[in-house]
Design a protein around this motif. Sequence first.
Motif, mmCIF file in Angstrom:
data_model
loop_
_atom_site.group_PDB
_atom_site.id
_atom_site.type_symbol
_atom_site.label_atom_id
_atom_site.label_comp_id
_atom_site.label_asym_id
_atom_site.label_seq_id
_atom_site.Cartn_x
_atom_site.Cartn_y
_atom_site.Cartn_z
ATOM 1 N N LEU A 258 7.398 67.730 96.877
ATOM 2 C CA LEU A 258 8.006 69.042 97.091
ATOM 3 C C LEU A 258 7.454 69.996 96.044
ATOM 4 O O LEU A 258 7.597 69.751 94.843
ATOM 5 C CB LEU A 258 9.529 68.950 96.979
ATOM 6 N N VAL A 259 6.838 71.084 96.496
ATOM 7 C CA VAL A 259 6.099 71.969 95.593
ATOM 8 C C VAL A 259 6.613 73.397 95.743
ATOM 9 O O VAL A 259 6.652 73.936 96.850
ATOM 10 C CB VAL A 259 4.583 71.909 95.887
ATOM 11 N N GLY A 260 6.976 74.016 94.603
ATOM 12 C CA GLY A 260 7.527 75.364 94.631
ATOM 13 C C GLY A 260 6.496 76.450 94.831
ATOM 14 O O GLY A 260 6.824 77.541 95.294
ATOM 15 N N ARG A 261 5.231 76.168 94.482
ATOM 16 C CA ARG A 261 4.177 77.170 94.685
ATOM 17 C C ARG A 261 3.013 76.529 95.439
ATOM 18 O O ARG A 261 3.144 76.212 96.607
ATOM 19 C CB ARG A 261 3.742 77.767 93.340
ATOM 20 N N ASP A 262 1.874 76.332 94.776
ATOM 21 C CA ASP A 262 0.682 75.835 95.458
ATOM 22 C C ASP A 262 0.464 74.350 95.181
ATOM 23 O O ASP A 262 0.833 73.844 94.116
ATOM 24 C CB ASP A 262 -0.558 76.608 95.001
ATOM 25 N N ALA A 263 -0.178 73.676 96.140
ATOM 26 C CA ALA A 263 -0.487 72.255 95.994
ATOM 27 C C ALA A 263 -1.974 72.026 96.206
ATOM 28 O O ALA A 263 -2.602 72.674 97.054
ATOM 29 C CB ALA A 263 0.318 71.427 96.987
ATOM 30 N N CYS B 270 1.425 71.739 91.994
ATOM 31 C CA CYS B 270 1.206 70.294 91.913
ATOM 32 C C CYS B 270 -0.256 70.014 92.227
ATOM 33 O O CYS B 270 -0.777 70.482 93.243
ATOM 34 C CB CYS B 270 2.104 69.552 92.903
ATOM 35 N N ARG B 271 -0.922 69.262 91.346
ATOM 36 C CA ARG B 271 -2.323 68.889 91.548
ATOM 37 C C ARG B 271 -2.447 67.376 91.438
ATOM 38 O O ARG B 271 -2.157 66.806 90.390
ATOM 39 C CB ARG B 271 -3.223 69.564 90.506
ATOM 40 N N LEU B 272 -2.891 66.751 92.514
ATOM 41 C CA LEU B 272 -3.095 65.309 92.541
ATOM 42 C C LEU B 272 -4.570 65.040 92.792
ATOM 43 O O LEU B 272 -5.111 65.426 93.836
ATOM 44 C CB LEU B 272 -2.244 64.659 93.638
ATOM 45 N N ASN C 249 3.748 77.135 103.564
ATOM 46 C CA ASN C 249 4.057 78.506 103.959
ATOM 47 C C ASN C 249 2.885 79.461 103.771
ATOM 48 O O ASN C 249 2.901 80.573 104.289
ATOM 49 C CB ASN C 249 5.263 79.024 103.165
ATOM 50 N N GLY C 250 1.881 79.034 103.008
ATOM 51 C CA GLY C 250 0.729 79.892 102.757
ATOM 52 C C GLY C 250 -0.508 79.403 103.489
ATOM 53 O O GLY C 250 -0.435 78.772 104.539
ATOM 54 N N TRP C 251 -1.675 79.669 102.890
ATOM 55 C CA TRP C 251 -2.945 79.254 103.469
ATOM 56 C C TRP C 251 -3.127 77.743 103.336
ATOM 57 O O TRP C 251 -2.694 77.133 102.373
ATOM 58 C CB TRP C 251 -4.108 79.956 102.762
ATOM 59 N N ILE C 252 -3.805 77.167 104.324
ATOM 60 C CA ILE C 252 -4.169 75.749 104.272
ATOM 61 C C ILE C 252 -5.688 75.655 104.320
ATOM 62 O O ILE C 252 -6.321 76.131 105.266
ATOM 63 C CB ILE C 252 -3.552 74.960 105.444
ATOM 64 N N VAL C 253 -6.268 75.062 103.279
ATOM 65 C CA VAL C 253 -7.718 74.920 103.187
ATOM 66 C C VAL C 253 -8.044 73.439 103.079
ATOM 67 O O VAL C 253 -7.510 72.748 102.202
ATOM 68 C CB VAL C 253 -8.286 75.678 101.965
ATOM 69 N N ILE C 254 -8.907 72.945 103.962
ATOM 70 C CA ILE C 254 -9.292 71.535 103.935
ATOM 71 C C ILE C 254 -10.673 71.426 103.295
ATOM 72 O O ILE C 254 -11.664 71.908 103.828
ATOM 73 C CB ILE C 254 -9.312 70.940 105.350
ATOM 74 N N ARG C 255 -10.721 70.820 102.130
ATOM 75 C CA ARG C 255 -11.957 70.596 101.383
ATOM 76 C C ARG C 255 -11.630 69.602 100.283
ATOM 77 O O ARG C 255 -10.569 68.984 100.299
ATOM 78 C CB ARG C 255 -12.487 71.903 100.792
ATOM 79 N N ASN C 256 -12.516 69.455 99.320
ATOM 80 C CA ASN C 256 -12.244 68.601 98.167
ATOM 81 C C ASN C 256 -12.091 69.486 96.939
ATOM 82 O O ASN C 256 -13.078 69.801 96.268
ATOM 83 C CB ASN C 256 -13.369 67.587 97.949
ATOM 84 N N PRO C 257 -10.869 69.924 96.636
ATOM 85 C CA PRO C 257 -10.680 70.843 95.517
ATOM 86 C C PRO C 257 -10.967 70.180 94.180
ATOM 87 O O PRO C 257 -10.632 69.022 93.964
ATOM 88 C CB PRO C 257 -9.191 71.219 95.620
ATOM 89 N N MET C 258 -11.614 70.933 93.292
ATOM 90 C CA MET C 258 -11.848 70.435 91.940
ATOM 91 C C MET C 258 -10.569 70.572 91.135
ATOM 92 O O MET C 258 -9.981 71.651 91.099
ATOM 93 C CB MET C 258 -12.965 71.232 91.258
ATOM 94 N N PRO C 259 -10.101 69.504 90.494
ATOM 95 C CA PRO C 259 -8.879 69.608 89.697
ATOM 96 C C PRO C 259 -9.006 70.681 88.618
ATOM 97 O O PRO C 259 -10.077 70.900 88.055
ATOM 98 C CB PRO C 259 -8.745 68.214 89.072
ATOM 99 N N ASP D 163 0.299 77.952 98.941
ATOM 100 C CA ASP D 163 -0.934 77.520 99.600
ATOM 101 C C ASP D 163 -1.161 76.023 99.399
ATOM 102 O O ASP D 163 -0.727 75.436 98.405
ATOM 103 C CB ASP D 163 -2.136 78.279 99.033
ATOM 104 N N LEU D 164 -1.887 75.435 100.345
ATOM 105 C CA LEU D 164 -2.234 74.015 100.280
ATOM 106 C C LEU D 164 -3.744 73.869 100.332
ATOM 107 O O LEU D 164 -4.390 74.287 101.288
ATOM 108 C CB LEU D 164 -1.588 73.256 101.444
ATOM 109 N N ASP D 165 -4.305 73.282 99.291
ATOM 110 C CA ASP D 165 -5.738 72.991 99.208
ATOM 111 C C ASP D 165 -5.872 71.477 99.280
ATOM 112 O O ASP D 165 -5.405 70.770 98.378
ATOM 113 C CB ASP D 165 -6.285 73.531 97.884
#
Length: 284
Positions: free
Chosen positions: A78-83, A65-67, A116-126, A100-102
Amino acid sequence: MSLRSNPLDELSIPDGTTVEEHDLVTDGDVVIGGRSTIEFGVRGRNVLAGEGVEFGGDIEAEADCRLDMWCDVAGNVLVGRDAYLGERVHVGGQLMVSGDLDIGDDVDIEEGFEANGWIVIRNPMPTIVFLFIYLSQLLRIGEEEAAEELFGQFAESEDPESEPLLIPRNATVSDDAWRVSTPARIGDGCRLHGNVRAESIVVGEDNNIFGSLRAREDILIGSGTRIHGDVTTRNGTVAIADDARVLGDVSCGDLELESGATVDGSMRASGQVELKQDVSREQE
């Protein structure tokens, strides 16, 4: 799909899409252009939304899921893989991520989150922005074959039989209406609620649409489809296939009716009216 075409230049609803208890449900991916309002919840494989998209319910993504920035989700995500959540995204419920959560700055998740994976706080490029920047660079240096190959890999679905649900920029989707300023194409076997308003409309076979169709240009209705409302176009042609039924009035420029088509209401055509015979039936 050509590199020179815009994948969000029409409303494209794939086969089998349904509206179930205020959720928009499809087997494939969901791609939504920026500044759109989706008053439903959304369920699909990958869910990608541009800047400032508003959701009126939950998002359930089987995969990623990418927002983009400024998106607003009234319910849970609710996301089955990465967000990937851009800057200033708001989630009214919980965010649950299996991978993972970006996440960008100033993201507001009212009921907390879990990843459940890595959590990275930044501004991800879509993903879409990154893809087209990379494609533009390849084309600029003359690597057209490499660009075509990259685009083909991106466009390939995990399930090649499932086309994505594409909603163009500035669209409004609700129980009341699907409003876009682009052409609209509806696949086969869909069950939708709401009036459809578009530049032109093509409806496939065996659909149930609980609402009217209105367009500036042509409206084509496939075999076995039921339209529970009026069908109106200003100057275009309305073509109704064999075994299709309109439970309302038809108003158009030219009107084309196949032999088994049914219109329960009145028919008004400012131009020509053509009744087409089913050649295969005549041969039988």
